[in-house]
Design an enzyme around this catalytic site. Structure first.
Site, short mmCIF file in Angstrom:
data_model
loop_
_atom_site.label_atom_id
_atom_site.label_comp_id
_atom_site.label_asym_id
_atom_site.label_seq_id
_atom_site.Cartn_x
_atom_site.Cartn_y
_atom_site.Cartn_z
N GLY A 69 0.83 -1.20 0.00
CA GLY A 69 0.00 0.00 0.00
C GLY A 69 0.86 1.24 0.00
O GLY A 69 2.07 1.15 -0.10
N GLY A 70 0.21 2.35 0.12
CA GLY A 70 0.93 3.62 0.07
C GLY A 70 1.85 3.80 1.26
O GLY A 70 2.91 4.41 1.17
N VAL A 74 2.90 -5.19 3.53
CA VAL A 74 2.55 -6.18 4.54
C VAL A 74 3.09 -7.53 4.11
O VAL A 74 2.89 -7.96 2.98
CB VAL A 74 1.02 -6.28 4.71
CG1 VAL A 74 0.69 -7.24 5.85
CG2 VAL A 74 0.43 -4.91 4.99
N LYS A 89 3.68 -5.41 9.04
CA LYS A 89 3.63 -4.27 8.14
C LYS A 89 4.91 -3.48 8.34
O LYS A 89 5.23 -3.07 9.45
CB LYS A 89 2.41 -3.41 8.48
CG LYS A 89 2.21 -2.26 7.50
CD LYS A 89 0.80 -1.76 7.59
CE LYS A 89 0.48 -0.76 6.50
NZ LYS A 89 -0.94 -0.54 6.32
N ASP A 179 -7.20 7.16 11.23
CA ASP A 179 -7.13 6.92 9.78
C ASP A 179 -8.12 5.85 9.39
O ASP A 179 -7.81 4.95 8.58
CB ASP A 179 -5.70 6.49 9.41
CG ASP A 179 -5.49 6.50 7.90
OD1 ASP A 179 -4.58 5.80 7.43
OD2 ASP A 179 -6.26 7.18 7.19
#
Lengths: 1017, 203
Positions: A69-70, A74, A89, A179
């Site tokens: 992901g950004g 992971v 992660k 978030d």
């Protein structure tokens, strides 16, 4: 990483190429990025079958990548000290000291929090200046992906209530997420949502409790790329409350806002606030400008009002806590009183308080698995199958029935259990979404059809079919697949168009019929069915069906011997499967192609390439577990054909391991792998090991098929052959007699397969000098073969010829001649006098006749054989040399010395031409010539040849009798020179003494005569 | 052993040779796929290696193994991008960019905003041009090698590179990418692009 420009081998972390040192751990403190190393190891493992090194992060060993992901990547990892798999992660960017401290505190709080709706964090650590979070490994989909599949608003709200419970629990522990969005929540395979990434991802600018900072703004610059200055990428911003966008403090109520944005999106398909830039968003939020609800969403106003409160710009206006918000939502989806539906809901439902609409969907399916099996496998069917099997009067039918019954009972029981469990998971325990249940039920429905088709076949079974009855059931599709939700999801969705879906289903059922026919050995039927489906599938536009149809047709063609066509079908299927991402069939077609292309069509290199591909695919996700084994076994067969026994053996052994693991030790394929291993070991002379494996293969087949089954007889035969090779003749005989008994009983006393067993028994009798028994067995074998093939069939001649040679070896010249003459006659007529096999038999006959002493009769045979060999094709210099030699020997015995010599010279010349002057094969002709020379008084020539022979003997292993003769002949030659006489005498005597026991009696007598004539004895 | 010999040995069953070949070229392959197909690096690298074996007869001695390898890699990438784009027929390597196939931002996390911007910009030019830049500046491939890898007439390679740099500048000058820092000159741009390799290697 080096900054040198040369691309080759400049990477200092590349390990030196030492084959032994594979399992080193590469420390994560090296400069090479973790991500890169993981990819390197993963692909390396798939291509070359073993890990070239493991990457570790402290006590965690990284196993592979889960996603990217950004914020970070992971990985799946293994925690050695606690022996469990976890997720890690690793965040991309570096952290400053103060952030690290704060994170530590938060991580501690999170670690204490254990709630079913929160992904459990185990540990937060730092490595290489990069932060990693070790957490619970959750397999499933994101919440976003989940709500793309779920259409019922109540189900969505219920799911979000669970999500909210997780948030609430964290709030109670003093944590704030900051978030939250549907991408930060994972729904596991049981449908339980778990919130991820609490507060920890907020990196730069996680202004924790209060206090303004430029957090949100600097966030954007650092991460969301230059584009977000114009905000074309939505990303994180879309869920942030105004106070966060403006860089003011965040608290639990900010989470609430993000939660409501997500839920709004889930219910209405769009986010509540319009605007793609920060400024526009802020504007919409502050003016409370929420998008109107789209028509037909079905969501009640009350629910909308709950959401709207949570979306207030001013945190004070929102719900005071998540708990309050959730309580309000719960009241909206609370159970209603159950009202009976008009359409017959199946009995046995209890009012567990589920909303009516979804319950009705579910109700029919929890109807009771037994009802589904009625007519498929029940008492009535049981009787029918029993009757059908026993009615065939096949000798092992009772054994087979026992096994068939047990397998059917077992499969049906497990099917029923699974059916009930899947149903209850949704309707009773509400652990699973309706969508997942659909998938699993679909999987079960297909297996029910397979079961029904198999039983149908058994009910109509005839005597021939009994042989494949058990294996038919062994091949029933795996029930465990219906638990592998990830794999089921990876399968392609059925067509949306209802009509198309119905037609595809119908064709799929037909394909299942084809598969059933294949398992039962009914290849014609399988082909016809599959072919029809291929034709119809061309018209329907649904590629997965075509993949499946071509696959079945390809397999049917393979079994019918149409290898080129089979390869074409399977290749097309494979390509289409790759195109649409049909992983399981991509792997399976590749596995079959190894066999068809590499083994059947003998395109070895291509076959090996398919082998690599098949293996890599079989090790990838979603392939059926046993496919890896089949790829290996097939590649092994190709390697064996190519003359690479060692590599073949490696593959077979690996395959055995896979089969034992995935199919169990009681499976025909496991037996087959053991047999393959034994076969290779036999050719390598490892007879003890070969025996072990052969015996294991036998044991498995006995268990699986029953002791009276014809395939067991073949396995017994296999054991016998090894014993014979080991020289344990008596044991081998006992074993082969057993094989014979099984075959006679199972196949009838005149079945062609029995002939081979009888021939083997005959050979054994011959080797143990039991002549009458041997001849009896041979004659019986011949009678069977003759009856089965006809007296003029070349295969019959082969049997005769083999037996003839065997008899000749044991001194049974008369019988040998008779058999060979019969074989010759047949071959002359069936194949023509100039055919290679005919000529070979002619030669054999000549040789045997001469062995018998009748040289005059032998001569015409061998002479004619030579003529034919010289005229014909397919005979090389060595074949001709052998014939010349034989001819020479016969002429010599007939006293035609000069002619004999000419042939011997020719033989020698041919051999030397083909093999070079130092080859061991030259020894016999040299000695033959030398003897002639002695007889003719050409002592110098004789000496030269004898010395040549002895020279060869120095550097190669030469048969002892030849060495003895060479010495003797040399002595004879030297004797002619008076000065060498003494030396010659000693030599001759020594040679004679050494020859004892090594040469035949007649030769020894010859030597003795020569010595006696010269008073040397 | 040279690359060609290794490939042949691997095709003959010598896995050790295959591993050697894999190690030698892994980094370059990883760079190649990481910028344009991050979600499928593993699959694509694997497929590329296998395809090399399969089509080894296409490897003629007149080009370096590297050129051949990237020719194969390029094919795999085109195939992948085609399957990713919404309308498969629409994919045209000389026009479609990686960003068009996958609008989410680059997952390469460079620490420096300028680097980030440049990575992002490269995703926005037609993928064929992006490949030209990367293979030239990061892998130092000669025009001959580029011609083989991209299946172009050798004479057109230089003009293609020029066009690539132009396209990149255009993107950097576009409203979406414009920032306060000025767009680099052509020479500057070349240096910057070249420097991205080190940044990428550290990610």
């Amino acid at each position: 990483m080096t900054s040198s420009r040369s691309p080759v081998d400049a990477d200092p972390t590349t390990k030196p190429d030492s084959p032994g040192s594979r399992d080193e751990r590469s420390d994560s403190t090296s400069a090479q990025s973790l991500e890169r190393r993981i990819v390197f190891e993963t692909v390396g493992k798939r291509l070359f079958g073993r890990s070239t090194g493991l990457v570790s992060l402290g006590r965690f060993v990284v196993l592979g990548t889960i996603g990217r992901g950004g914020m970070g990547t992971v990985y799946k990892a293994y925690d050695e000290s606690l022996d469990r798999s976890i997720a890690i992660k690793v965040l991309h960017t570096e952290t400053s000291e103060e952030h690290a401290l704060r994170l530590q505190r938060e991580a501690q709080a999170l670690a204490k929090l254990s709630h079913p709706n929160v992904v459990h964090v185990y540990e937060v650590g730092m490595v290489d200046g990069r932060r990693f979070i070790a957490m619970e490994l959750v397999v499933g989909r994101t919440l976003r992906q989940w709500h793309e599949g779920e259409h019922d608003w109540r189900a969505r709200v219920r799911k979000y209530i669970d999500v909210g419970a997780g948030l609430a629990a964290a709030h109670a522990a003093g944590l704030v997420h900051r978030d939250f969005k549907p991408d930060n929540c994972i729904v596991d395979d049981r449908g339980c949502p778990k919130v991820l990434d609490f507060g920890l991802v907020r990196d730069v600018g996680s202004a924790a409790e209060s206090g303004p900072s430029s957090s949100a703004r600097s966030d954007g610059d650092a991460f969301d790329t230059a584009l977000t200055s114009t905000g074309t990428v939505m990303g994180t911003r879309g869920y942030m409350p105004p106070e966060q966008l403006e860089g003011l403090g965040t608290d639990q109520r900010s989470d609430q806002f993000a939660f409501c944005v997500s839920l709004h999106e889930a219910l209405y398909g769009a986010r509540p606030f319009a605007g793609t830039t920060r400024a526009a968003l802020l504007h919409s939020m502050s003016t409370g400008n929420v998008q109107p609800a789209p028509k037909g969403s079905g969501v009640p106003e009350a629910v909308r009002r709950i959401l709207l409160r949570g979306l207030a710009a001013d945190p004070e206006q929102r719900w005071s806590s998540m708990d309050e918000l959730l309580a309000a939502l719960r009241r909206q989806v609370a159970p209603r009183t159950w009202r009976a539906l008009a359409t017959g809901l199946a009995l046995g439902l209890t009012a567990t308080g589920i909303g009516l609409a979804s319950y009705a969907q579910v109700g029919f399916r929890c109807e009771g698995a037994d009802a589904h099996l009625r007519g498929v496998w029940d008492d009535a069917r049981r009787q029918e199958v029993e009757r059908a099997l026993l009615h065939t009067r096949v000798s092992y039918a009772a054994d087979t029935w026992e096994r068939v019954e047990q397998r059917l009972d077992d499969y049906a029981a497990r099917w029923a259990d699974k059916h009930t469990e899947v149903c209850e998971a949704t309707s009773v325990r509400q652990e699973q979404s309706a969508a997942t249940m659909d998938l699993r039920m679909e999987c079960l429905a297909r297996r029910r059809i397979a079961l029904a088709q198999s039983v149908e076949l058994l009910v109509e079974i005839d005597a021939e079919g009994v042989e494949t009855a058990t294996e038919l059931l062994v091949g029933l599709p795996r029930l465990e697949r219906c638990d592998e939700v990830e794999a089921l999801r990876a399968e392609l969705a059925p067509p949306e168009d209802q009509q198309l879906d119905a037609r595809v289903r119908a064709e799929r059922e037909r394909l299942q019929q084809a598969a059933t026919s294949l398992r039962a050995g009914q290849y014609e039927r399988a082909w016809t069915t599959a072919n029809d489906v291929v034709d119809r599938a061309t018209a329907l536009e649904y590629t997965p069906l075509m993949v499946e149809a071509l696959f079945q047709r390809g397999r049917a063609r393979d079994e019918r011997g149409e290898y080129a066509e089979a390869a074409s079908d399977l290749e097309r299927s494979h390509l289409l499967a790759a195109q649409v991402g049909y992983h399981s069939l991509q792997a399976e077609t590749a596995a079959w192609l190894v066999r068809v292309v590499g083994y059947r069509l003998a395109r070895h290199d291509e076959g090996r390439w398919w082998g690599k591909t098949a293996l890599a695919l079989a090790r990838g996700p979603y392939a059926e577990p046993a496919v890896e084994g089949y790829s290996l076994v097939n590649e092994g067969s190709v390697l064996r054909e190519q003359g690479e026994p060692r590599q073949a053996l490696e593959r077979f052994r690996e395959a055995l391991g896979v089969f034992e693991r995935t199919l169990g030790t009681d499976h025909p394929s496991t037996a087959s792998a053991e047999h393959d291993i034994a076969a290779v070991l036999r050719t390598q002379g490892e007879l003890d090991q070969a025996l072990e494996h052969q015996q294991r293969a036998l044991a498995i087949l006995e268990r699986v098929l029953g002791p009276g089954h014809p395939k067991v007889a073949m396995a017994v035969n296999g054991v016998g052959l090894v014993l014979k090779q080991q020289g344990k003749h008596d044991e081998a005989l006992v074993v082969l007699e057993r094989a014979l008994a099984i075959q006679e009983s199972a196949l009838g006393p005149e079945h062609p397969d029995i002939a081979a067993t009888l021939a083997n028994i005959g050979n054994l009798h011959m080797q143990t000098d039991r002549r009458p028994e041997a001849l009896r067995s041979y004659e019986r074998a011949l009678a069977i073969k003759e009856k089965a093939l006809g007296a003029q069939h070349p295969e019959f001649a082969t049997l005769l010829s083999n037996m003839g040679k065997m008899l000749a070896q044991r001194g049974e010249h008369q019988a040998a001649q008779s058999y060979l003459q019969r074989a010759l006659a047949i071959r002359e007529r069936a194949l023509g006098p100039a055919h290679a096999d005919t000529v070979t038999t002619l030669l054999d006959l000549g040789v045997v006749t001469s062995m018998f002493g009748d040289h005059a009769a032998a001569l015409p045979h061998v002479a004619r054989a030579l003529e034919l060999q010289e005229q014909g094709e397919g005979f090389g210099p060595l074949d001709l040399a052998l014939t010349h030699n034989n001819l020479g020997a016969i002429l010599d015995s007939l006293g035609r010395i000069e002619e004999s010599r000419a042939h011997s010279l020719e033989a020698l010349a041919l051999r030397e031409q083909a093999l070079g002057p130092d080859h061991v094969e030259l020894v016999r002709p040299l000695l033959g010539l030398a003897r002639l020379d002695i007889g003719a008084g050409r002592f110098a020539d004789a000496q030269k040849r004898a010395e040549h022979a002895l020279a060869i003997a120095k550097s190669q292993p030469v048969a002892p009798e030849h060495v003895a003769w060479a010495r003797f002949i040399l002595a004879q030659a030297l004797w002619s020179e008076p000065r060498q006489r003494e030396r010659a005498a000693t030599m001759a005597k020594d040679a004679y003494v050494a020859a004892e026991g090594k040469v035949v009696e007649t030769s020894l007598a010859e030597m003795r005569r020569w010595l006696e004539a010269r008073d040397l004895l | 052993m040279d690359d060609e010999a290794l490939l042949r040995a691997w095709a003959d069953g010598n896995d050790g040779a295959g591993e050697k070949l894999y190690r030698r070229h892994f980094d370059a392959l990883y760079r190649f796929f990481r910028t344009k197909a991050p979600e499928s690096c593993e699959d694509l690298i694997q497929t590329t290696m296998l395809e090399c074996v399969r089509s080894k007869s296409n490897f003629r001695g007149d080009a370096t193994f590297r050129a051949f390898l990237f020719g194969v890699a390029r094919h795999c990438l085109w195939h992948y991008l085609r399957s990713q784009s919404r309308d498969r027929l629409e994919f045209d390597a000389s026009r479609s960019s990686v960003a068009a196939c996958d609008p989410r931002p680059s997952t390469i996390a460079a620490r420096n905003a300028e680097h980030q911007r440049l990575f992002e910009a490269m995703r926005h030019i037609p993928v064929e041009l992006q490949v030209v830049l990367e293979l030239h500046y990061w892998e130092d491939m000669t025009t001959h090698e580029l011609a083989v890898a991209l299946d172009l007439p050798q004479g057109t390679v230089k003009s293609r590179m020029r066009r690539a740099r132009e396209a990149l500048r255009e993107i950097l000058e576009s409203p979406e990418f414009l920032t306060s820092t000025p767009v680099p000159s052509e020479d500057e741009l070349a240096t910057r692009v070249r420097g991205l390799r080190t940044v990428l290697d550290a990610c």
